[in-house]
Design a protein around this motif. Structure first.
Motif, PDB file in Angstrom:
ATOM      1  N   ASN A 126      11.316  13.167 -42.964  1.00  0.00           N
ATOM      2  CA  ASN A 126      12.077  12.079 -42.338  1.00  0.00           C
ATOM      3  C   ASN A 126      11.188  11.241 -41.426  1.00  0.00           C
ATOM      4  O   ASN A 126      11.249  10.000 -41.435  1.00  0.00           O
ATOM      5  CB  ASN A 126      13.249  12.638 -41.544  1.00  0.00           C
ATOM      6  CG  ASN A 126      14.340  13.213 -42.415  1.00  0.00           C
ATOM      7  OD1 ASN A 126      14.338  13.036 -43.630  1.00  0.00           O
ATOM      8  ND2 ASN A 126      15.285  13.927 -41.808  1.00  0.00           N
ATOM      9  N   ALA A 127      10.361  11.921 -40.633  1.00  0.00           N
ATOM     10  CA  ALA A 127       9.459  11.210 -39.723  1.00  0.00           C
ATOM     11  C   ALA A 127       8.418  10.422 -40.503  1.00  0.00           C
ATOM     12  O   ALA A 127       8.044   9.309 -40.113  1.00  0.00           O
ATOM     13  CB  ALA A 127       8.774  12.207 -38.789  1.00  0.00           C
ATOM     14  N   ILE A 172       8.733   9.057 -43.520  1.00  0.00           N
ATOM     15  CA  ILE A 172       9.349   7.837 -44.043  1.00  0.00           C
ATOM     16  C   ILE A 172       9.414   6.776 -42.956  1.00  0.00           C
ATOM     17  O   ILE A 172       9.043   5.613 -43.164  1.00  0.00           O
ATOM     18  CB  ILE A 172      10.772   8.123 -44.574  1.00  0.00           C
ATOM     19  CG1 ILE A 172      10.728   9.032 -45.793  1.00  0.00           C
ATOM     20  CG2 ILE A 172      11.483   6.815 -44.938  1.00  0.00           C
ATOM     21  CD1 ILE A 172      12.096   9.451 -46.290  1.00  0.00           C
ATOM     22  N   GLU A 173       9.883   7.163 -41.788  1.00  0.00           N
ATOM     23  CA  GLU A 173      10.017   6.222 -40.666  1.00  0.00           C
ATOM     24  C   GLU A 173       8.679   5.602 -40.295  1.00  0.00           C
ATOM     25  O   GLU A 173       8.561   4.373 -40.151  1.00  0.00           O
ATOM     26  CB  GLU A 173      10.615   6.952 -39.457  1.00  0.00           C
ATOM     27  CG  GLU A 173      10.773   6.073 -38.224  1.00  0.00           C
ATOM     28  CD  GLU A 173      11.261   6.844 -37.008  1.00  0.00           C
ATOM     29  OE1 GLU A 173      11.166   6.303 -35.892  1.00  0.00           O
ATOM     30  OE2 GLU A 173      11.728   8.000 -37.181  1.00  0.00           O
ATOM     31  N   LEU A 174       7.663   6.430 -40.149  1.00  0.00           N
ATOM     32  CA  LEU A 174       6.351   5.940 -39.722  1.00  0.00           C
ATOM     33  C   LEU A 174       5.658   5.146 -40.815  1.00  0.00           C
ATOM     34  O   LEU A 174       5.033   4.112 -40.546  1.00  0.00           O
ATOM     35  CB  LEU A 174       5.476   7.110 -39.274  1.00  0.00           C
ATOM     36  CG  LEU A 174       5.939   7.812 -37.999  1.00  0.00           C
ATOM     37  CD1 LEU A 174       5.141   9.093 -37.759  1.00  0.00           C
ATOM     38  CD2 LEU A 174       5.806   6.890 -36.793  1.00  0.00           C
ATOM     39  N   ASN A 225       7.082   3.428 -43.127  1.00  0.00           N
ATOM     40  CA  ASN A 225       7.792   2.154 -43.234  1.00  0.00           C
ATOM     41  C   ASN A 225       7.450   1.208 -42.087  1.00  0.00           C
ATOM     42  O   ASN A 225       7.233   0.012 -42.291  1.00  0.00           O
ATOM     43  CB  ASN A 225       9.304   2.380 -43.248  1.00  0.00           C
ATOM     44  CG  ASN A 225       9.811   2.913 -44.578  1.00  0.00           C
ATOM     45  OD1 ASN A 225       9.142   2.794 -45.596  1.00  0.00           O
ATOM     46  ND2 ASN A 225      10.994   3.502 -44.566  1.00  0.00           N
ATOM     47  N   ASP A 226       7.412   1.742 -40.867  1.00  0.00           N
ATOM     48  CA  ASP A 226       7.254   0.902 -39.676  1.00  0.00           C
ATOM     49  C   ASP A 226       5.805   0.590 -39.338  1.00  0.00           C
ATOM     50  O   ASP A 226       5.491  -0.514 -38.877  1.00  0.00           O
ATOM     51  CB  ASP A 226       7.918   1.577 -38.471  1.00  0.00           C
ATOM     52  CG  ASP A 226       9.422   1.685 -38.614  1.00  0.00           C
ATOM     53  OD1 ASP A 226       9.984   0.977 -39.470  1.00  0.00           O
ATOM     54  OD2 ASP A 226      10.035   2.484 -37.875  1.00  0.00           O
ATOM     55  N   THR A 255      -0.904   5.595 -40.686  1.00  0.00           N
ATOM     56  CA  THR A 255      -0.214   6.804 -40.226  1.00  0.00           C
ATOM     57  C   THR A 255      -0.936   8.052 -40.723  1.00  0.00           C
ATOM     58  O   THR A 255      -1.105   8.227 -41.929  1.00  0.00           O
ATOM     59  CB  THR A 255       1.237   6.829 -40.743  1.00  0.00           C
ATOM     60  OG1 THR A 255       1.911   5.640 -40.316  1.00  0.00           O
ATOM     61  CG2 THR A 255       1.984   8.042 -40.214  1.00  0.00           C
ATOM     62  N   HIS A 299       4.758  12.768 -33.478  1.00  0.00           N
ATOM     63  CA  HIS A 299       6.022  12.025 -33.447  1.00  0.00           C
ATOM     64  C   HIS A 299       7.220  12.963 -33.361  1.00  0.00           C
ATOM     65  O   HIS A 299       8.223  12.639 -32.700  1.00  0.00           O
ATOM     66  CB  HIS A 299       6.131  11.142 -34.693  1.00  0.00           C
ATOM     67  CG  HIS A 299       7.337  10.265 -34.725  1.00  0.00           C
ATOM     68  ND1 HIS A 299       7.461   9.125 -33.960  1.00  0.00           N
ATOM     69  CD2 HIS A 299       8.502  10.364 -35.432  1.00  0.00           C
ATOM     70  CE1 HIS A 299       8.631   8.554 -34.185  1.00  0.00           C
ATOM     71  NE2 HIS A 299       9.288   9.289 -35.078  1.00  0.00           N
ATOM     72  N   LYS A 331      15.011   2.216 -48.294  1.00  0.00           N
ATOM     73  CA  LYS A 331      14.787   3.450 -47.532  1.00  0.00           C
ATOM     74  C   LYS A 331      13.361   3.937 -47.716  1.00  0.00           C
ATOM     75  O   LYS A 331      12.719   4.387 -46.762  1.00  0.00           O
ATOM     76  CB  LYS A 331      15.777   4.523 -47.991  1.00  0.00           C
ATOM     77  CG  LYS A 331      15.529   5.914 -47.396  1.00  0.00           C
ATOM     78  CD  LYS A 331      16.493   6.943 -47.994  1.00  0.00           C
ATOM     79  CE  LYS A 331      16.157   8.361 -47.540  1.00  0.00           C
ATOM     80  NZ  LYS A 331      17.072   9.364 -48.152  1.00  0.00           N
ATOM     81  N   TYR A 332      12.845   3.812 -48.936  1.00  0.00           N
ATOM     82  CA  TYR A 332      11.474   4.238 -49.248  1.00  0.00           C
ATOM     83  C   TYR A 332      10.571   3.018 -49.438  1.00  0.00           C
ATOM     84  O   TYR A 332       9.676   3.020 -50.280  1.00  0.00           O
ATOM     85  CB  TYR A 332      11.465   5.075 -50.524  1.00  0.00           C
ATOM     86  CG  TYR A 332      12.134   6.418 -50.417  1.00  0.00           C
ATOM     87  CD1 TYR A 332      11.421   7.538 -49.974  1.00  0.00           C
ATOM     88  CD2 TYR A 332      13.471   6.596 -50.778  1.00  0.00           C
ATOM     89  CE1 TYR A 332      12.028   8.784 -49.891  1.00  0.00           C
ATOM     90  CE2 TYR A 332      14.087   7.845 -50.691  1.00  0.00           C
ATOM     91  CZ  TYR A 332      13.362   8.927 -50.253  1.00  0.00           C
ATOM     92  OH  TYR A 332      13.957  10.172 -50.177  1.00  0.00           O
TER      93      TYR A 332
END
Length: 211
Positions: A9-10, A12-14, A16-17, A23, A31, A91-92
């Motif tokens: 989950n982390a 994907i977030e990192l 993406n952002d 990363t 994180h 999402k991905y």
């Protein structure tokens, strides 16, 4: 939630952002507040995280595609399935935002991406044949149909980049929601639709837009 799922989950977030290249595994561990060694126990390399995320992405897409194949001739369901697929893609989204780098580094991901594109083409072709046979779409020769399908796939594979970079077009049109891109896809095929087809799709789009 397991540590492994927290890592995914982390990631994907990192990814993406902050971008996939920016990363590191250490960044991910920091994180979520676990040691780097703990992260490496579950995923020895960042490559392992990327490959797992891509498999999860494919599995979730397969579920949506399976449902779509079962209800391919119902307009509301068709558009809702398209919206679900686009939301899942967003999402991905790092896979598309970093598409070139990812496919160069991971040949297996490139192969699966090409295979998935063929699946999309087959589904769109099946939908088109249904629309023509039932008077929703004008007759079109095979070459023109394949060109239209390719155009739709180009938009489907690039809309995430557009949405990420542009929150609003210079014209003032907001592009920060998935339904805008569904409308854009619809505009690509509207010239090929009969009056019956335009009415059916417009009604279905209006219904899903209210939700």
């Amino acid at each position: 939630m397991t540590t492994k799922q927290k890592i995914l989950n982390a990631s994907i977030e990192l990814f993406n952002d902050q971008g996939y290249a920016n990363t590191s595994s250490k960044t991910i561990s920091e994180h979520i507040g676990i040691s780097y060694g703990n992260l490496c126990y579950h995923f020895p390399k960042k490559d392992d995280i990327v490959i797992r995320l891509h498999q999860n992405f494919m599995d979730e897409l397969d579920e949506t595609l399976l449902n779509l194949k079962g209800e391919i001739f119902e307009f509301d369901f068709m558009l809702r399935s398209l919206e679900n697929m686009m939301n899942l893609t967003y999402k991905y989204r790092f896979f598309l935002l970093n598409g070139y780098d990812v496919t160069i580094k991971y040949p297996d991901i490139k192969t699966k991406t090409i295979e998935r594109s063929k699946v999309y083409s087959t589904i769109i072709l099946k939908i088109s044949q249904f629309l023509i046979e039932n008077g929703y779409m004008h007759e079109i020769n095979e070459k023109q149909l394949k060109l239209k399908i390719h155009g739709l796939l180009i938009i489907f594979n690039s809309w995430v980049v557009d949405k990420t970079i542009f929150a609003m077009l210079p014209t003032g049109i907001k592009t920060d929601h998935t339904k805008y891109y569904i409308q854009l896809l619809f505009s690509m095929i509207s010239t090929s639709l009969t009056k019956k087809g335009i009415k059916a799709f417009s009604s279905a789009y209006e219904r899903i837009s209210k939700n």
